[in-house]
Structure formats: structure tokens, C-alpha cells
Design a protein around this motif. Structure first.
Motif, mmCIF file in Angstrom:
data_model
loop_
_atom_site.group_PDB
_atom_site.id
_atom_site.type_symbol
_atom_site.label_atom_id
_atom_site.label_comp_id
_atom_site.label_asym_id
_atom_site.label_seq_id
_atom_site.Cartn_x
_atom_site.Cartn_y
_atom_site.Cartn_z
ATOM 1 N N ARG A 148 0.210 7.637 2.743
ATOM 2 C CA ARG A 148 -0.181 7.771 2.038
ATOM 3 C C ARG A 148 -0.805 6.572 1.088
ATOM 4 N N GLU B 205 -9.348 2.273 -11.204
ATOM 5 C CA GLU B 205 -10.143 2.969 -9.965
ATOM 6 C C GLU B 205 -10.157 2.124 -7.642
ATOM 7 N N GLU B 206 -9.936 1.075 -8.036
ATOM 8 C CA GLU B 206 -9.369 0.279 -7.442
ATOM 9 C C GLU B 206 -8.237 0.684 -7.161
ATOM 10 N N ASP B 207 -7.346 0.352 -7.887
ATOM 11 C CA ASP B 207 -5.674 0.795 -7.856
ATOM 12 C C ASP B 207 -5.558 -1.599 -7.409
ATOM 13 N N LEU C 135 0.901 -1.458 0.094
ATOM 14 C CA LEU C 135 -0.026 0.365 -0.265
ATOM 15 C C LEU C 135 0.900 1.211 -0.172
ATOM 16 N N GLY C 136 2.131 1.396 0.483
ATOM 17 C CA GLY C 136 3.025 2.256 0.755
ATOM 18 C C GLY C 136 4.078 2.355 2.177
ATOM 19 N N SER D 146 -0.723 1.915 -9.324
ATOM 20 C CA SER D 146 -0.373 3.000 -9.377
ATOM 21 C C SER D 146 1.105 2.915 -8.584
ATOM 22 N N ARG D 147 1.774 2.817 -8.074
ATOM 23 C CA ARG D 147 3.034 2.112 -7.461
ATOM 24 C C ARG D 147 3.821 1.193 -8.347
ATOM 25 N N ARG E 56 -17.822 2.183 -7.157
ATOM 26 C CA ARG E 56 -17.069 2.851 -8.272
ATOM 27 C C ARG E 56 -17.143 1.915 -9.850
ATOM 28 N N HIS F 278 -3.657 4.551 -1.587
ATOM 29 C CA HIS F 278 -4.815 5.031 -2.539
ATOM 30 C C HIS F 278 -6.519 4.359 -1.921
ATOM 31 N N PRO F 279 -7.263 5.207 -1.820
ATOM 32 C CA PRO F 279 -8.013 5.299 -1.607
ATOM 33 C C PRO F 279 -8.693 3.304 -1.728
ATOM 34 N N ALA G 267 -0.797 -3.373 -6.744
ATOM 35 C CA ALA G 267 -0.519 -1.911 -7.118
ATOM 36 C C ALA G 267 -0.427 -0.975 -8.310
#
Lengths: 190, 313, 472
Positions: free
Chosen positions: A93, B240-242, A79-80, B254-255, B68, A95-96, B252
Motif C-alpha cells: 500500500r 497531499e503528495e506525501d 514507499l512501503g 505518512s511514514r 491536486r 500513498h498515491p 514521506a
């Protein structure tokens, strides 16, 4: 004599139970406590404290991950990661995540240790219902859109139709005029 | 020339203005404007009055558990793609797509191109439809036969397509294919109803392309190309849910994208594609960049159909 | 030059009324010339029409193949997905600018020499628009769904802009052809009764909308023509601009250019002038229009042709020098294929044969005559069709991804249909000439009248009659 043993057993089990309960409520490592809360839908706050004195542990890298499931596959997703500050607080931070309970894995290397330690905690995420992505592209300039084109085409056609109506006017003028004047239009009278 | 002089001196022709009456002229003009709804906009007005919308939905938009709307994306990790050289077969992503969709020959909805690398080596680039967010094909279609969905994908309605092929001229990735002749009818066409999400049977004179397998992913099954890749180089996911998966592991996006410096094809064109690439040449599965060439694509199902009509790209 | 005896006999043939009128000789000759195609038909005419119908029939047969088997019968494929059909479509729409230029622009600028040729120019416009529009439909993969354009049309699509612009231009051109023809149709109605088939008189009666030549009618027509001529110029510019935008709204390297609109409009007017010259030359020969369509007209049009050739050269230089200086990705491949390799023959024929040579032909007095101008026009028309061809095909041929460039080889179906399209164009003009006045009688006569006023130095009083003119 048997009652003494029974009482001992009961006391030990209570102690064990309490210890187990303590373990369950608080994510404990050998000498650190980690507490996790949400800060809005897109951030998780991790607080690291030493187990014995409850002092905040600063400047430790913390990695959060959780289990996700998609397309028939389940796995752990990072997640981070970030480091704790002076107060032992790390705000990560993320992602939701979707609303509800999530089991978050907290991984860190305690000061003085070489092996990373893992703790798990449950966190309840507030739901996000608003869409993060919407597929639209382009620049909106007020007035410059399709209605401009429609207005232009409508105007041109209106003028053309008025020209066509002239033909009817000519025809009508012809019936009013009566007898023909000259033949070839070249010297037609005015 | 003498004529020119005369031209200059001669009086003007009879067109000396609307003496019939400026008022009369204006009256006629106004009548013309009011009395006739200018013909070209009539269909628009009728459509607006009847409340029709342009996008024809196949069903509800795919939603994540949070409610979503999913935003489908694909991430292709080129470090793991060796053009199926190590497998000794034609690229399996393409083969799976062809078999799963009964794609007519010679369409390769996901096509593995071999691009040059600096230094002389090559890399393999599996290229599905890029599902652009600023899609040139959707922008130019005269009848909205190709359209963007709420999930961000681009589909084609072969019942509406008139076969003008301006979308094929507009696509900068060469990802649209035309049914020049009558493609063979696949077995599943006997049982399936045509929809833009399930392009079967192919209709002659219309355009087809990769559709990101929306009917499959809605029920939780990964697209054919993702399933077909023996090296699990293709990830499919939801921005949206990554979350994304290649069938084995979950990442994920984004990462995964930021951490591996992902890029997109022809970024400078501003099409905003939804397909991301992580640079590589199959090194993670042991390919040497100078091992060139891949097996040519085949269409085994088409050969089984008698008298199958095919054509060249 | 005509002998006086001829003049007198013509005056007598025109009837007692004509003999009583002044200027009867010249006017009567003009009218006779206008009547001639209507009142008599030669055997050659029938042979020509039969030949054209045969070519069109062969084209229809080829199209039936295409309807039956699909576009697979053409040479177009996924990588090069437009070919001869779109080339010919763009070419015909380009030719249609003949009418706009001659009729509208020259009318707005009150250039008198245009009067004998305006009618032919307007014919060409309407016929060319119609022929061009047919080719888009022929190119469709699903022509049975062509009405989807009206049912589901998207305003944001270049093809819809095309449909809007071409229908608007066609409507405006038909109006613009018809309105100035009304007095001539009235002339036919009045003077040809008994000399031609009754259906013609009925047609002329219908179309001349009770024209009597009254002042009110002249004024109405004058207003209508003024509105139409001013409106039709921006309409025509928009037509070929949006046709070019079918290419320029894509991201393909050779088409991704901002000057396409202006460049195509210039090319359209250029090919329009050339087509007008060719049609003029043919009709002048066949229908003996030598007295009205003189060498002066050819030379003036030749000057305009040369001027537009210069504009086209400038356009080419603009486009290619700027692109070539930078040589972005794709541009180098395009330059090789266009200037040096596969399409070099096409391009250099277009540039030298279609742009430079016509300019030179007009430059030297030796070739500045009817023959030189017609030769230049023929070169231009062929070169412009070739230009549209290589713009379409080379645009598609530049590879978008790492694959081998393809080739486009048109099939007999495409060649047949394109030839049939040209035959249709010729046939429609041939038929027009048989039904409608080939020359704008009233405008030419008016022009002649004004010419004769000037030397006498006195203005023409309303309703006054003129002295008979000496010669033509």
C-alpha cells in the motif's frame, strides 16, 4: 577468414544485445525476477519469481522506494514494505503517486543470501485528480447553522419595528381625537 | 405590610389587551415584517446579491504536478533541535524568519520554547503558527480578516483587520502578535506591495503571525526557518503528495510521522494543527537534556532603523 | 408630612382647574415634583455638569494620545491583550440590565412598587448601553475600520453576536423608555407652556406624538408596552450571554466554562440593581422624591440584591469547586494567582465585600434601611467592576506555552478614559433628568389610585372621580 570473424562478432553482439534487452525489460537479479504492476492508484503489486524455473518466491520482505523531488531537493523516499505471500506476490500500500512513469526501486533479501538486492522497474501510475485532503472541520447538523441565527434576529427586529409602528398609530389616533380631554393621564377616560 | 395586601386586591392596570383589533395588530405586525428588511441582515443580503466571497485569494492555490491542491505541513524533529546551543547563537530558525520577513521587534513568529521533560531535563520546541484545520482564530474573527486558505494554511489580511484582538485571546498557542505601535518600515517595503502572503509593511493596530511563507514555497523555495536551521530539524512538505524535505533529504510524511510516533501540540483541544513534532531533546546532535538555556532572540534589522518603535511581549 | 396649608396653596398654584379636580393635592404635588427639574436649575447643577465635562475632556485628550501613537500607550501587550477597556465595557453592559429587571420583569409580574423607579431604571439602561458600546470602539486597534463590522461581518463571530445583541437591546430599550413616557411628555407639553423655554415645548410636542389620552391611544400604547416588555427580557438575557461568550468561546483555561452565560447574566442583573439603588438615592435626595421613592423601595431592591448575591455565590462555588477539585493543567496556576497571590486582594474583596457583606447587610434589621442598602449597593458596584477586571486579566495571564507569566499595568491613558466613561454615564443621566420626566407620573398616579380603591371596597367605575386623599 575475416567474414567468419565478422559473423562471430555479429552473433556475439546479438547475444549480448538480447541479454541486455532481456535485462532492461525484466528486472532481473542473479536468480530472481521481479515484476511490478499497479493495483489502483494506491497499491503496487510486486511479483517475485525465481529466474531459472519461474517459481514464485514466498515470504520475502520487499521494500519499495522511489525518487521524489520537492523544494529544490531530490532524494529517495521509501514507499512501503511488506512480504510476499504464497504466490510470491507482495501488495504494497503506497500513498498515491502522481500520474505518469515512476522508477521504483525494489529491495529484497533473496532466500539464502545475506545482502539485500536491488532491482528497478518502471511503473505507470494512473492519475489521481480528486483531492485527498480538504481543510474543513466541524460537524454538520441539519438546520443548526447561520440561517437559524439570521431568522431569529430578523424576527426580533420585525417585532420591534411593529412596536415602533404603534407610535405612528398613537399619533394618528391623536389627530382623530380632536380636543384634549384631561390633563394628567392618571384619570384619562376610557 | 399593608401595601402588599392592597397590591393584591387592586384591579389590573389598563393593559387589557389589543382591543384595537387583533386583526389590526396582526396587520401592523405583518407590515412591519415585510415592509422593512430587518437592518442587521441587510449587509449579508447585499453581499450575497453582489456575489462576494469571504476568502480573498492571493492567486491560484498552489498545486502539485498531479493538479491536486497542496496541503502544507511542517514536521519538526526535536531529536535534532538543541536550541542552537551548539552553534552558540540565538535560535537560527527564529533569526532567519526575523531577518527574512523583517518581523517587528518583539515578534517571534516561530518561537523556540524550552519545555520541561519528566526527570528534570528540558527540550526545545520551535513553535510556528500551527496552521490549524479547526482554527479558533478564524472561527472568532468578526470581519474574516484571518482566513483559511485552500492549502490549509491560515493567513491574515491586515487591510481588513480592525484590531479587536479576539483572535489573540482565542489562539491556544500564543502565536499571534499585535502591532501595538508603528513598527519600523523594512527596506523591502519600499518595493513590495502588501499582501496577506507577504506581510510587509506591518500596519499599526493589526495582527500578524507566521504564514508558512506561501509566496516562497509556491516558487519552490523553502521557508526561512527551514533554511535557517543548522541541524535541518524542520521539515516542510505537502500531505497531499506525501513528500517533505528539510533541505537535505526527502521523506514521506505518512511514514515519517507514523514511524516516529509524531504528535501535535495540545492535541486534546481539537484544533487539528498541521505542525507535527517528533519527540526528542536534541540527542541526535549531541545535546544533553540537562543543558538548559538558550540565547535570547535578537532583531538586528530593527536596530538599524532610526527611532524604531518596539515594545515588550 | 405636609401641612394642610401647603396642600391648599399648591392646589391654588396649580390653577383653577386643579382646584376643581378631586385628589388635586396629592396629584398636584406629584406633578410639581416631576416639573421641578425642568422648570428650575440650581447653581450646583451647573457646577456638577462643568466638573463632568472637565473629566470627559481629559479623557478625550488621553484618547487623542492613543489615536496618535496607537495602543502602545496602554499597558496591554501580546500576552495580556485586553484590559481596562474591555473590563469597563462588560461592566456597563452589565449595568444596563437594571432597566430590564425593574421595568420588564417587575411589570410582567405586576409588582406595584416598581412604578416610581421604572423611569430611572430605563434611563440607566439606555445610557449604560451607550457608554458600554463606546468602550469597544475605544479598544479597537483600527477604529477607522469599525464599519468593516457591517461590511464584512461574520455571523459566526462572538463579536458580531455582541454587536447584534447590543444594537437590538439598545433599540428595544429606547422604545421601552419612550413609550411609557409619552403620557408624561404630553403632561409636560400641556402644563409647562410659558413656564419653560420654547424649544422644550417643541420637543415635548414632537415626542408626545399628539397624545390626547383617548381610549384608542391608551390601548395602542398598552399593546406596544406589552409586546416590548415581553420581548425585552429574552433580549437582555441574550445580551450579556453573548458578551460572556467573547470569553467563553476561547480555549483559555479560566474562561473555558459552560456556565459563563448564566453567571454573567446573574452578575449583570446584580450590578444593575446596585446601580439603580445608587442612582435612586442620589436623585431622590436632589429632587425631593422622598414621597414616592420610599424606604420600602430601597428595602425591596435590597432584598433582590441579596437574592442575587446568593446566586452569585452559588455561581462562584459551582465554577471554582468543580475546577479546583480536578485541577487540570492551568487551573492550578489560575487558582494560585486568583486566590493566593497576585489577584487575591481583588478576589477576596469581591467575594466578601461584594457578595457576602451585602447579603449580611440585608439580613440584619439594623442595617435594613436606606443607608444599609445604599452602602451595600456601593460595595456591589465596585466589587463587580473588580470582578470583570480580574476575569479579563487572570484569563490572559495563565501561560499557554512554557514562558514566564506577564503582568498588566494600566497606564494613565487607560485610567483617564475609563474615568471619562463613568463621567459620561453620569453626565448623560444628569442631562436626561433635565429634559425628561424623572418619574413616571401616570404610572405612580395610577398605582396610588388603585391603592385608594381597595379600602373602600368598591371597584372604580370608568371615568369616575375620587375623593381627595388624606396625606400622601
Amino acid at each position: 577468414m575475416s567474414s567468419k570473424i565478422v559473423v562471430k562478432v555479429i552473433l556475439v553482439s546479438i547475444a549480448l544485445g538480447a541479454a541486455a534487452f532481456a535485462l532492461a525489460v525484466r528486472a532481473n537479479a542473479s536468480h530472481m525476477e521481479a515484476e511490478i504492476t499497479t493495483e489502483g492508484p494506491a497499491a503496487l503489486q510486486v511479483r517475485l519469481r525465481s529466474a531459472d524455473q519461474g517459481l514464485p518466491i514466498a515470504n520475502i520482505a520487499v521494500t519499495l522506494s522511489a525518487d521524489e523531488s520537492f523544494g529544490g531537493v531530490t532524494g529517495r523516499v521509501e514507499l512501503g514494505q511488506t512480504s510476499t505471500d504464497q504466490n510470491g506476490v507482495a501488495t504494497v500500500r503506497v500513498h498515491p503517486l502522481s500520474a505518469g512513469d515512476h522508477e521504483v526501486r525494489i529491495e529484497y533479501v533473496a532466500p539464502g543470501e545475506t545482502e539485500p538486492e536491488v532491482a528497478t522497474a518502471f511503473v505507470t501510475m494512473p492519475g489521481i485528480t480528486s483531492q485527498l485532503y480538504s481543510s474543513s472541520a466541524g460537524v454538520q447538523i441539519p438546520g443548526v447553522n447561520v440561517s437559524l441565527l439570521i431568522a431569529l434576529v430578523a424576527t426580533v427586529w420585525a417585532v420591534l419595528l411593529s412596536v415602533a409602528l404603534r407610535v405612528i398609530v398613537i399619533a394618528r389616533a391623536g389627530t382623530d381625537a380632536g380636543a384634549p380631554t384631561s390633563q394628567a393621564g392618571a384619570t384619562g377616560g376610557r | 405590610m399593608v401595601d402588599d395586601q392592597r397590591d393584591v386586591q387592586a384591579p389590573l392596570p389598563r393593559l387589557d389587551g389589543p382591543q384595537m383589533g387583533r386583526r389590526g395588530f396582526l396587520r401592523v405586525l405583518a407590515l412591519g415584517a415585510l415592509g422593512f428588511a430587518p437592518l442587521p441582515i441587510l449587509p449579508s443580503l447585499i453581499r450575497a446579491a453582489l456575489g462576494g466571497s469571504v476568502v480573498r485569494s492571493m492567486g491560484d492555490a498552489a498545486r502539485a504536478p498531479s493538479g491536486r491542491i497542496r496541503q502544507w505541513t511542517m514536521i519538526i524533529d526535536l531529536r535534532y533541535c538543541d536550541g542552537c546551543q551548539s552553534v552558540g547563537k540565538p535560535p537560527q530558525c527564529t533569526a532567519a524568519c526575523i531577518q527574512g520577513h523583517f518581523a517587528p521587534e518583539p515578534m517571534e513568529w516561530i518561537e523556540v520554547f524550552e519545555g520541561d521533560l519528566p526527570g528534570g531535563g528540558t527540550q526545545f520546541i520551535p513553535t510556528p503558527c500551527q496552521q490549524c484545520q479547526n482554527p479558533p482564530c478564524v472561527n472568532v474573527c468578526p470581519v474574516a480578516a484571518t482566513f483559511s486558505t485552500p492549502e490549509g494554511t491560515v493567513l491574515i489580511d491586515q487591510d481588513r483587520c480592525i484590531g479587536c484582538r479576539i483572535c489573540m485571546a482565542a489562539c491556544p498557542y500564543d502565536r499571534r502578535f499585535f502591532n501595538w505601535g508603528k513598527a519600523p518600515v523594512p527596506p523591502e517595503a519600499q518595493l513590495a506591495r502588501y499582501s496577506a502572503e507577504h506581510q510587509v509593511p506591518a500596519k499599526r493596530g493589526t495582527v500578524m503571525k507566521c504564514d508558512f511563507c506561501p509566496d516562497m514555497i509556491r516558487s519552490g523555495t523553502l521557508p526561512y526557518c527551514v533554511q535557517g536551521c543548522p541541524k535541518h530539524a524542520i521539515y516542510y512538505g505537502d500531505l497531499e503528495e506525501d513528500v517533505a524535505t528539510n533541505g537535505e533529504e526527502i521523506v514521506a510524511p505518512s511514514r515519517f510521522l507514523s514511524g516516529n510516533q509524531a504528535n501535535r501540540l495540545k492535541e486534546n483541544l481539537g484544533t487539528k494543527p498541521r505542525v507535527y513534532y517528533i519527540a526528542g531533546h536534541g540527542e541526535a546532535v549531541g545535546r544533553d537534556a540537562f543543558a538548559k538555556g538558550r540565547m535570547p532572540t535578537e532583531w538586528p534589522w530593527a536596530e538599524l532603523v532610526k527611532g524604531a518603535k518596539t515594545w515588550k511581549r | 408630612m405636609e401641612a394642610l396649608g401647603d396642600q391648599r396653596s399648591r392646589r391654588q398654584a396649580a390653577g383653577p382647574l386643579a382646584a376643581a379636580e378631586p385628589r388635586a393635592g396629592w396629584l398636584a404635588r406629584l406633578e410639581q415634583t416631576a416639573f421641578a427639574p425642568i422648570t428650575g436649575t440650581s447653581r450646583w447643577y451647573y457646577l456638577w455638569v462643568a466638573f463632568l465635562l472637565l473629566v470627559i475632556a481629559w479623557g478625550v485628550y488621553a484618547y487623542s494620545h492613543q489615536l496618535r501613537d496607537g495602543l502602545i500607550v496602554t499597558g496591554m501587550r501580546d500576552r495580556i491583550s485586553w484590559g481596562l477597556y474591555i473590563t469597563t465595557f462588560v461592566f456597563f453592559i452589565g449595568i444596563s440590565h437594571a432597566g430590564t429587571l425593574i421595568s420588564a420583569i417587575l411589570r410582567v409580574s405586576q409588582a406595584r412598587w416598581r412604578t416610581p423607579i421604572t423611569r430611572m431604571a430605563e434611563f440607566i439602561t439606555v445610557v449604560a448601553l451607550f457608554s458600554g458600546a463606546i468602550f469597544v470602539i475605544i479598544d479597537l486597534g483600527r477604529p477607522d475600520r469599525v464599519l468593516n463590522i457591517i461590511r464584512y461581518g461574520r455571523w459566526q463571530s462572538p463579536i458580531i453576536w455582541d454587536v447584534l445583541a447590543i444594537t437590538t437591546y439598545l433599540t428595544a430599550s429606547i422604545a421601552y423608555l419612550f413609550l411609557p413616557m409619552i403620557p408624561d411628555l404630553a403632561l409636560f407639553r400641556d402644563r409647562l407652556a410659558g413656564r419653560v423655554a420654547p424649544w422644550r415645548i417643541w420637543l415635548y410636542d414632537l415626542l408626545s406624538v399628539r397624545w390626547r389620552g383617548t381610549g384608542a391611544q391608551w390601548r395602542s400604547m398598552g399593546t406596544a408596552i406589552t409586546i416590548a416588555m415581553i420581548l425585552i427580557i429574552p433580549i437582555a438575557v441574550s445580551v450579556h450571554t453573548v458578551v460572556s461568550w467573547i470569553f467563553a468561546m476561547t480555549l483559555r483555561e479560566p474562561w473555558n466554562s459552560t456556565i459563563f452565560g448564566a453567571f454573567f447574566v446573574a452578575g449583570a442583573i446584580f450590578s444593575g440593581i446596585a446601580t439603580l439603588i445608587i442612582v435612586m438615592a442620589i436623585l431622590r435626595k436632589v429632587y425631593h422624591l422622598e414621597e414616592y421613592v420610599t424606604e420600602k423601595h430601597f428595602v425591596y431592591l435590597g432584598y433582590m440584591l441579596a437574592a442575587f448575591a446568593l446566586i452569585m455565590i452559588y455561581g462562584n462555588v459551582s465554577e471554582y469547586v468543580t475546577t479546583g477539585y480536578k485541577l487540570e493543567e492551568g487551573a492550578e496556576f489560575h487558582f494560585r494567582q486568583l486566590f493566593l497571590e497576585q489577584f487575591a486582594g481583588f478576589y477576596w474583596f469581591y467575594f466578601i465585600g461584594g457578595l457576602v457583606v451585602p447579603g449580611l447587610l440585608m439580613l440584619f434589621p439594623r442595617t435594613r434601611n436606606i443607608w444599609g442598602v445604599v452602602a451595600a449597593a456601593l460595595l456591589v458596584d465596585v466589587a463587580m467592576w473588580i470582578e470583570r477586571y480580574f476575569i479579563v486579566v487572570t484569563g490572559f495571564r495563565v501561560p499557554l506555552m512554557p514562558y514566564e507569566p506577564s503582568t498588566y499595568a494600566p497606564t494613565w491613558v487607560e485610567f483617564s478614559i475609563v474615568t471619562a466613561g463613568f463621567a459620561l454615564f453620569a453626565l448623560l443621566i444628569t442631562l436626561f433628568v433635565k429634559v425628561f420626566p424623572i418619574i413616571a407620573v401616570w404610572e405612580v398616579a395610577e398605582d396610588q389610585e388603585s391603592i385608594e380603591v381597595a379600602p373602600a371596597g368598591r371597584p372604580l367605575a370608568p371615568g369616575a372621580t375620587l375623593e381627595p386623599a388624606e396625606g400622601g
